[in-house]
Design a protein around this motif. Structure first.
Motif, mmCIF file in Angstrom:
data_model
loop_
_atom_site.group_PDB
_atom_site.id
_atom_site.type_symbol
_atom_site.label_atom_id
_atom_site.label_comp_id
_atom_site.label_asym_id
_atom_site.label_seq_id
_atom_site.Cartn_x
_atom_site.Cartn_y
_atom_site.Cartn_z
ATOM 1 N N PRO A 43 0.761 -1.259 0.000
ATOM 2 C CA PRO A 43 0.000 0.000 0.000
ATOM 3 C C PRO A 43 0.794 1.314 0.000
ATOM 4 O O PRO A 43 0.224 2.361 -0.292
ATOM 5 N N THR A 44 2.091 1.284 0.317
ATOM 6 C CA THR A 44 2.755 2.572 0.603
ATOM 7 C C THR A 44 3.429 3.196 -0.617
ATOM 8 O O THR A 44 3.257 4.396 -0.866
ATOM 9 N N GLY B 146 12.884 3.481 10.081
ATOM 10 C CA GLY B 146 14.232 3.850 10.528
ATOM 11 C C GLY B 146 14.698 5.161 9.913
ATOM 12 O O GLY B 146 15.599 5.822 10.436
ATOM 13 N N THR B 147 14.052 5.559 8.824
ATOM 14 C CA THR B 147 14.445 6.808 8.151
ATOM 15 C C THR B 147 14.173 8.008 9.052
ATOM 16 O O THR B 147 14.981 8.944 9.145
ATOM 17 N N TYR B 148 13.036 7.980 9.739
ATOM 18 C CA TYR B 148 12.664 9.109 10.607
ATOM 19 C C TYR B 148 13.708 9.325 11.712
ATOM 20 O O TYR B 148 14.148 10.455 11.953
ATOM 21 N N ILE C 163 -0.430 9.310 4.423
ATOM 22 C CA ILE C 163 0.234 8.214 3.687
ATOM 23 C C ILE C 163 -0.099 6.869 4.350
ATOM 24 O O ILE C 163 0.127 6.701 5.554
ATOM 25 N N PRO C 164 -0.642 5.922 3.589
ATOM 26 C CA PRO C 164 -0.940 4.606 4.186
ATOM 27 C C PRO C 164 0.359 3.846 4.468
ATOM 28 O O PRO C 164 1.233 3.766 3.605
ATOM 29 N N ASP D 131 8.203 4.506 7.810
ATOM 30 C CA ASP D 131 7.801 5.610 8.687
ATOM 31 C C ASP D 131 7.725 6.879 7.852
ATOM 32 O O ASP D 131 8.111 6.902 6.684
ATOM 33 N N VAL D 132 7.207 7.923 8.477
ATOM 34 C CA VAL D 132 7.037 9.189 7.753
ATOM 35 C C VAL D 132 7.976 10.215 8.361
ATOM 36 O O VAL D 132 8.019 10.392 9.576
#
Ligand code: MRU
Length: 339
Positions: free
Chosen positions: A87-88, A242-244, A276-277, A311-312
């Protein structure tokens, strides 16, 4: 369909093959995807992965299906199946929409559908080259750069997004060194980015995800490049879990933090990151690991888990967006993606 070739996706004599990324780096198994059902499962299982690559994989599968079953209702049903695989990453939806639009405009002419799928493949190669030459100019000689997940030739059909920038800087004799986040739970950094860097001969050091902050605190990281799975209109973006944390650490330590993505990753209908899903995945991915090295479960068998695949990161933590059209700030994105 014509023959097409990339690091982990190819078409040969009308047959579609995928390099099984779950088995890398120790085994290189090419598997055939004969139907959209098979491709949907291959995408869900991350045998093929990376935002641009799943878009291209899905439309090649759809076009091959349309060649055999040229019925609009059937094609649209398979398109919906492929769209729902994950979904993302909006590249998947964007690519499918493009092929369906061509179908609708041409009375479902399968030659045109195939041509559009081939165009999407070839365009991705060009987009990667453009991002690489723009982003590599940001890197100064002898810098230590850090990257997360896998964003290279295994995540696209070209040289990659963030990793494409890094490999271009290396090619341009910048004398760089790369810190690679292992990227738990599925180890795209530890298994795939390392595999790509080894084959390119680029010096790297593999680290566990929780070591990045410490490296920044001792001044060992000059610049961070990551990819994206969906960029919202305001610049917030989803990327591998982990990006956040990396972006927060980068802000605190004043390390420049760049997102590298083609226009196919932009979602103009998504106003901000809250919309964002986010894909939630199976508990076993957190309880242990599995791959060509075997299967291990190290937690209690039924341990409760939390496993968002992405993650966002808010736009306020981003130093710049390296797009195929240039380097932009969050406030310039909608305009940049429009033209
Ligand atoms: O779950 P994955 O391996 O498909 O996630 C991939 C990423 O998060 C990449 O960073 C992203 O797709 C951008 S790469 C071109």
């Amino acid at each position: 369909m014509k023959d097409l070739e990339s690091m982990s996706l190819k078409v040969e004599n009308g047959k579609l093959f995928v390099l099984d990324q779950q088995m890398l780096p120790h085994q290189e198994d090419w598997i055939e995807s004969k139907t959209p059902e098979e491709m949907s499962k291959i995408i869900l299982d991350l045998k093929t992965r990376g935002a641009p690559l799943i878009g291209v994989s899905a439309v090649l599968s759809l076009a091959l299906y349309a060649e055999k079953e040229p019925h609009p209702e059937k094609i649209m049903a398979k398109a919906e199946l492929l769209r729902s695989s994950r979904p993302t990453a909006v590249n998947l939806m964007n690519a499918i929409d493009r092929v369906l639009e061509v179908g609708q405009k041409t009375q479902w002419d399968t030659l045109e559908i195939t041509k559009e799928a081939e165009n999407i493949f070839e365009e991705d190669v060009e987009l990667c080259e453009k991002m690489a030459s723009i982003g590599s100019q940001l890197i100064k000689p002898n810098e230590n750069v850090l990257t997360h997940c896998n964003t290279g030739g295994l995540a696209t059909v070209g040289r990659g997004t963030a990793l494409g920038v890094i490999s271009k800087a290396y090619e341009n004799q910048k004398g760089i060194h790369v810190y690679v986040d292992e990227t738990r739970p599925l180890l795209q950094g530890g298994r795939l980015t390392t595999w790509e860097l080894e084959s390119l001969g680029i010096p790297y050091t593999l680290i566990c995800d929780n070591m990045a902050g410490q490296l920044m605190s001792v001044g060992k990281i000059d610049r961070i490049f990551v990819g994206a799975d969906r960029i919202a209109a305001n610049g917030d973006f989803a990327n591998k879990i982990g990006t956040y944390s990396l972006a927060v650490n980068a802000k605190f330590h004043k390390v420049p933090f760049y997102v590298v993505a083609p226009f196919t990753t932009f979602d103009k209908n998504c106003p901000n990151g809250k919309e964002i899903p986010i894909e939630q995945r199976e508990p076993d991915e957190v309880r242990g690991v599995k791959g060509s090295f075997g299967k291990v479960v190290w937690s209690p068998k039924n341990a409760e888990t939390y496993n968002p695949a992405f993650d966002v990161t808010p736009e306020s933590l981003v130093s710049g967006y390296v797009l195929d059209k240039g380097l932009f700030k969050a406030s310039e994105l909608s305009k940049a993606f429009e033209n």
